[in-house]
Write a protein that holds these residues in place. Structure first.
Motif, PDB file in Angstrom:
ATOM      1  N   ASP A 256      -5.372   3.294   1.751  1.00 46.93           N
ATOM      2  CA  ASP A 256      -6.125   2.080   1.443  1.00 46.93           C
ATOM      3  C   ASP A 256      -6.527   1.436   2.749  1.00 46.93           C
ATOM      4  O   ASP A 256      -6.094   1.843   3.821  1.00 46.93           O
TER       5      ASP A 256
ATOM      6  N   THR B 174      -5.903  -5.371  -1.458  1.00 51.87           N
ATOM      7  CA  THR B 174      -5.717  -4.030  -0.898  1.00 51.87           C
ATOM      8  C   THR B 174      -6.783  -3.129  -1.503  1.00 51.87           C
ATOM      9  O   THR B 174      -6.832  -2.964  -2.721  1.00 51.87           O
TER      10      THR B 174
ATOM     11  N   LEU C  38      -7.607   0.104  -2.481  1.00 52.69           N
ATOM     12  CA  LEU C  38      -7.041   1.442  -2.660  1.00 52.69           C
ATOM     13  C   LEU C  38      -8.162   2.466  -2.822  1.00 52.69           C
ATOM     14  O   LEU C  38      -9.150   2.207  -3.506  1.00 52.69           O
TER      15      LEU C  38
ATOM     16  N   GLY D 208       0.791  -1.221   0.000  1.00 52.75           N
ATOM     17  CA  GLY D 208       0.000   0.000   0.000  1.00 52.75           C
ATOM     18  C   GLY D 208       0.826   1.274   0.000  1.00 52.75           C
ATOM     19  O   GLY D 208       0.281   2.365  -0.203  1.00 52.75           O
TER      20      GLY D 208
ATOM     21  N   ASN E  86      -5.276  -8.455   3.148  1.00 50.29           N
ATOM     22  CA  ASN E  86      -3.815  -8.477   3.292  1.00 50.29           C
ATOM     23  C   ASN E  86      -3.375  -9.030   4.639  1.00 50.29           C
ATOM     24  O   ASN E  86      -2.208  -9.344   4.822  1.00 50.29           O
TER      25      ASN E  86
ATOM     26  N   ASP F  47      -4.156   2.007   6.011  1.00 50.89           N
ATOM     27  CA  ASP F  47      -2.760   2.358   5.747  1.00 50.89           C
ATOM     28  C   ASP F  47      -2.705   3.843   5.437  1.00 50.89           C
ATOM     29  O   ASP F  47      -3.269   4.302   4.437  1.00 50.89           O
TER      30      ASP F  47
ATOM     31  N   SER G 251      -6.798  -2.632   4.375  1.00 50.37           N
ATOM     32  CA  SER G 251      -6.469  -4.029   4.119  1.00 50.37           C
ATOM     33  C   SER G 251      -7.768  -4.781   3.859  1.00 50.37           C
ATOM     34  O   SER G 251      -8.665  -4.812   4.687  1.00 50.37           O
TER      35      SER G 251
END
Lengths: 347, 274, 254
Positions: free
Chosen positions: A106, A269, A271, A34, A111, A209, A108
């Motif tokens: 982003d 992820t 985004l 990320g 992830n 993130d 998770s």
């Protein structure tokens, strides 16, 4: 004494500022899918272009140990850092380093996950020895999974283990359960004897993130926030555009993997590709619920240190200006001012 | 004016010179800690001594909320146990291999180069192999320490056995001792105090491997706690732990020295004659 | 007591000849001193007699039988240094040989009455060499002279057929040396053992020994000094009490 320190700092920085008249800022990043766009932004000159536009210089520094990058940011080595919502709250904000989540990059969406031996259901967690990086996002994920099962943390045995050793330990065959993140999670999933029983796609938006800037610096230099925001979304746009293949190949190489597996990590992820998407998330009110849950976890695990009276010890300010927790100790802020400019194409 | 290299410090000056660098270190810490705390009262990087004291007291006297244990003492006990088992296992194996290799040319022909090669392998680099072969339990931790210090001690003892005067081995044979009796009555008693020396020298490395082992996979221990607390920069706990480990290391070294003097009263005297 | 016979004994390392053509007969009760310059092969000679080295040619017999190939209790040795075990007390040093030769095969320990008898024997020896007061001390706490007396007692405990001495008193000061000489003479007369002493001290050799043997090279190759080794060049009988120079040397080989 404070003056003396300032003097020392000034002297140390003097050569930098005299060579480069404009203010220089340092952003620390660590290797993770990320945050890889930052390295690509520097590589392609996008970052320098935006810095030039606002008359500043931005130095991107790769720190190989993720926690160390946040520690150094907290200790004052960096002006900005990439971190998850939980770590920035418990390490920087809880240490009194007032931080603003400039970019919500982003969340998770798979992830992070829990791995058991093949054939075991999630409920087999009860009583198991679970290996994970204690007090990390993995720990939080486990706590949420147990909550869903109606179990508590005392129902499992938690073994702390460095993330680099988890894959080898699993291969030894004596480890019944592992909680980790990518790329380790992917490596484990690819092995024969594994079952992914729970992952972060069940908790959309909870593990964020972020790219974080110190609040006082952002206030004094809004141009830093603008340059970073502009560079970030131009980079993300390239990921969707004709440069996609090149961008993927480059980011894969800096994160030490190949384009195919990098693309796989990208699918887990979520985004926020445009300022509008990020804005919508911030305005949804979801961050408030998430941060409250993270803060409660952190407090109950002692991450606020011995002197925090309750989970509201650190005040968190949200996009709408409301504050959760102790207002006098507001140390973490979600802000959409610059994001709005980006959404309006006014940067 | 006498030459600098002939000047001896007087007793009070010696004490002052001993305390000066420590005092300077403490003072520097205080200055920088105060400066940081003045700027940000919640700073965790250089906590005040009172904060460290409070934290240590809490760890040592208040049961942990989750496990109900006194964490400080639990960590100390578990770590010392691992250290003792690891060093003990390593030293015992090293004693057997080192003495065999040093005394018996047949064993030495195969063991000596083998030990030389093994001692060059950094154990932390083969950690994944250890994890796969021995799991992540206590065994792997003890073995990491044993593998970390064993080859070093074995090579040291091998050299020490070879340094034993040839005359003594011949002498033992003329007094009716065979291989085994020479080993038992001459070599082992004379090499044991040297084993103590080698253990003392390797304790520093043993601590290092202990901390590394506890960073791999643990639920308690001094190294575990430091690594865990590092995650949120709890220097108010890490610094007292580091000081405590330093004290423990010094105590262990001192204890071994005293024990060696008690057990082998002849050792120092004979050593001086050489 | 037994006869020691060397027949045409030589020792070489590859091309290097250290000793050659050694012929010697020592009768039981002989006391001979071997002298020679440094590098003349004195210690090699002693190592051959100890079986620490094997001769490259020739034969050595003790009491009519070939010399055993390894050091053993039939031959005792006292070195200049490292003759006693530093980790054992004076008494335990003397008991060492008695226990090993009378004890169980594995650890060489004795028990009960036999243990007490051997202990008494060792105590008598300690008394005989004048170390009763130091019985429980470690060698490190003894003077050089006392250490060598201890070494003699330790070696004599097993009544070896052949006593080998390697510069035994070389490190002692004159007073201690004289006392040690007197003790050695007394022990030799009382026990009638065969003694071979290697020394570089001529006066010591002529004071103590009945025969003085000289090790020297008889042949020299100026282009290859290692081609020839040392041999026994003189065998000088010593009439005790007479000054050494008046003894008539008898040449063994030219």
């Amino acid at each position: 004494m404070k003056k003396l320190l300032c003097l020392v700092t000034l002297l140390a920085l003097a050569p930098l500022s005299s060579a480069e008249e404009r203010p220089t800022f340092r952003l620390a990043w660590s290797i993770y899918v990320g945050w890889a766009p930052w390295d690509y932004a520097e590589h392609t000159g996008i970052l320098a272009k935006w810095a030039d536009r606002y008359g500043i210089a931005i130095e991107l520094v790769q720190v190989n140990d993720y926690i160390e990058s946040i520690n150094q940011y907290t200790a004052g080595q960096f002006d900005a850092v990439t971190a998850t919502n939980m770590d920035i709250l418990t390490i920087a904000a809880a240490s009194g380093v007032d931080s603003t989540a400039l970019l919500v990059g982003d969340y998770s969406n798979g992830n992070d996950g829990i791995i058991l031996r093949a054939g075991e259901p999630l409920s087999a967690l009860a009583g198991a020895r679970v290996h994970l990086v204690e007090l990390s996002v993995s720990h939080y994920l486990l706590a949420r999974a147990l909550e869903g099962l109606g179990l508590e943390e005392r129902d499992v045995e938690i073994v702390n283990m460095a993330e680099a050793d988890l894959v080898a330990a699993w291969a030894g065959g004596t480890v019944p359960a592992v909680v980790t993140w990518n790329p380790m999670l992917m490596q484990l999933k690819d092995q024969a004897d594994t079952a992914l029983v729970f992952d972060s796609s069940a908790l959309p938006g909870e593990i964020l993130d972020l790219t974080v800037v110190k609040s006082d610096i952002l206030e004094a230099h809004p141009e830093l926030g603008k340059a970073l925001t502009g560079a970030w979304y131009e980079t993300l746009a390239q990921l969707q555009g004709p440069e996609r293949a090149d961008a993927l190949a480059y980011m894969a190489s800096v994160t030490g993997t190949d384009a195919e597996s990098f693309a796989r990590q990208l699918t887990t992820t979520h985004l926020f590709s445009t300022p509008a998407e990020a804005l919508a998330f911030l305005e949804s009110g979801q961050p408030r619920a998430i941060m409250q849950s993270v803060a409660e976890f952190s407090w109950s695990h002692g991450l606020y240190g011995p002197f925090a009276p309750d989970a509201g010890f650190v005040g968190i300010r949200f996009e709408d200006g409301s504050i959760w927790g102790d207002e006098r100790n507001t140390q973490l802020r979600f802000s959409s001012d610059i994001l709005r400019l980006a959404a309006d194409d006014a940067l | 004016m006498r030459r600098l290299l002939n000047l001896q410090p007087s007793k009070p000056l010696r004490l002052a010179l001993f305390l000066a660098p420590l005092g300077a270190l403490l003072l520097a810490y205080l200055v920088f800690s105060d400066a940081r705390l003045a700027e940000n009262p919640q700073d965790r990087l250089l906590p005040a001594f009172s904060t460290m004291g409070d934290t240590l007291l809490r760890m040592a006297t208040e049961p942990d909320r989750r496990s109900g244990e006194l964490l400080f003492w639990l960590d100390t006990r578990v770590s010392l146990q691992r250290l003792a088992l690891g060093v003990g296992l390593g030293a015992l194996t090293a004693l057997i291999l080192g003495v065999a290799s040093g005394l018996l040319p047949l064993a030495g022909a195969s063991l000596s180069p083998f030990l030389a090669i093994i001692a060059m392998i950094p154990p932390l680099a083969i950690l994944p192999i250890l994890l796969i072969a021995f799991g992540v339990g206590e065994l792997a931790k003890v073995l990491l320490i044993a593998i970390g210090v064993g080859p070093f001690i074995a090579r040291d003892l091998e050299g020490r056995v070879r340094e034993l005067p040839r005359e003594l081995l011949i002498k033992a044979q003329t007094l009716g001792a065979g291989t085994w009796q020479t080993l038992w009555h001459v070599v082992l008693p004379q090499i044991t105090p040297r084993l103590f020396d080698a253990i003392r020298l390797s304790l520093g490395a043993a601590w290092l491997f202990l901390i590394a082992a506890e960073a791999i996979a643990s639920t308690e221990g001094l190294g575990y706690r430091i690594f865990l607390m590092r995650r949120y920069l709890a220097m108010d706990l890490i610094l007292p732990y580091v000081a405590w480990m330093t004290l423990l290391a010094w105590l262990l070294d001192y204890g071994l020295r005293v024990l060696s003097r008690r057990l082998f009263p002849w050792y120092g005297a004979a050593g001086n004659k050489r | 007591m037994s006869e020691l016979v060397l027949k045409n004994v030589g020792k070489r390392y590859g091309e290097t000849v250290v000793l050659e053509r050694l012929n010697l007969t020592l009768t039981a009760g002989d006391f001979c001193a071997v002298v020679g310059a440094s590098g003349a092969g004195k210690s090699t000679f002693l190592k051959l007699l100890l079986s620490e080295l094997q001769p490259s040619e020739g034969t050595i017999t003790l009491g009519g039988r070939p010399l055993p190939p390894e050091p053993g209790p039939e031959r005792g040795v006292v070195y200049q240094r490292y003759s006693v075990f530093p980790h054992l007390s004076v008494l335990d040093n003397v008991r060492f040989g008695l226990e090993r030769t009378h004890g169980d095969p594995l650890f060489g320990r004795t028990w009960g009455a036999r243990r007490r008898a051997l202990r008494a024997e060792a105590e008598a020896l300690v008394d005989a060499v004048g170390l009763s007061a130091a019985r429980d001390r470690f060698p490190g706490a003894l003077s050089g002279g006392m250490q060598q007396r201890l070494a003699l007692a330790q070696t004599l405990a097993l009544k070896p057929e052949l006593l080998l001495l390697d510069e035994p008193f070389g490190a002692l000061d004159p007073g201690n040396k004289k006392a040690a000489h007197d003790l050695l003479k007394t022990l030799w007369r009382d026990r009638g053992m065969t003694v071979v002493m290697v020394t570089h001290d001529l006066s010591e050799a002529f004071t103590l020994a009945k025969r003085v043997l000289v090790l020297d090279k008889t042949r020299e190759d100026p282009h290859n000094p290692e081609r020839y080794g040392a041999s026994l060049t003189y065998d000088i009988p010593v009439d005790n009490g007479l000054p050494p120079r008046e003894a008539a040397p008898r040449e063994l080989s030219a």
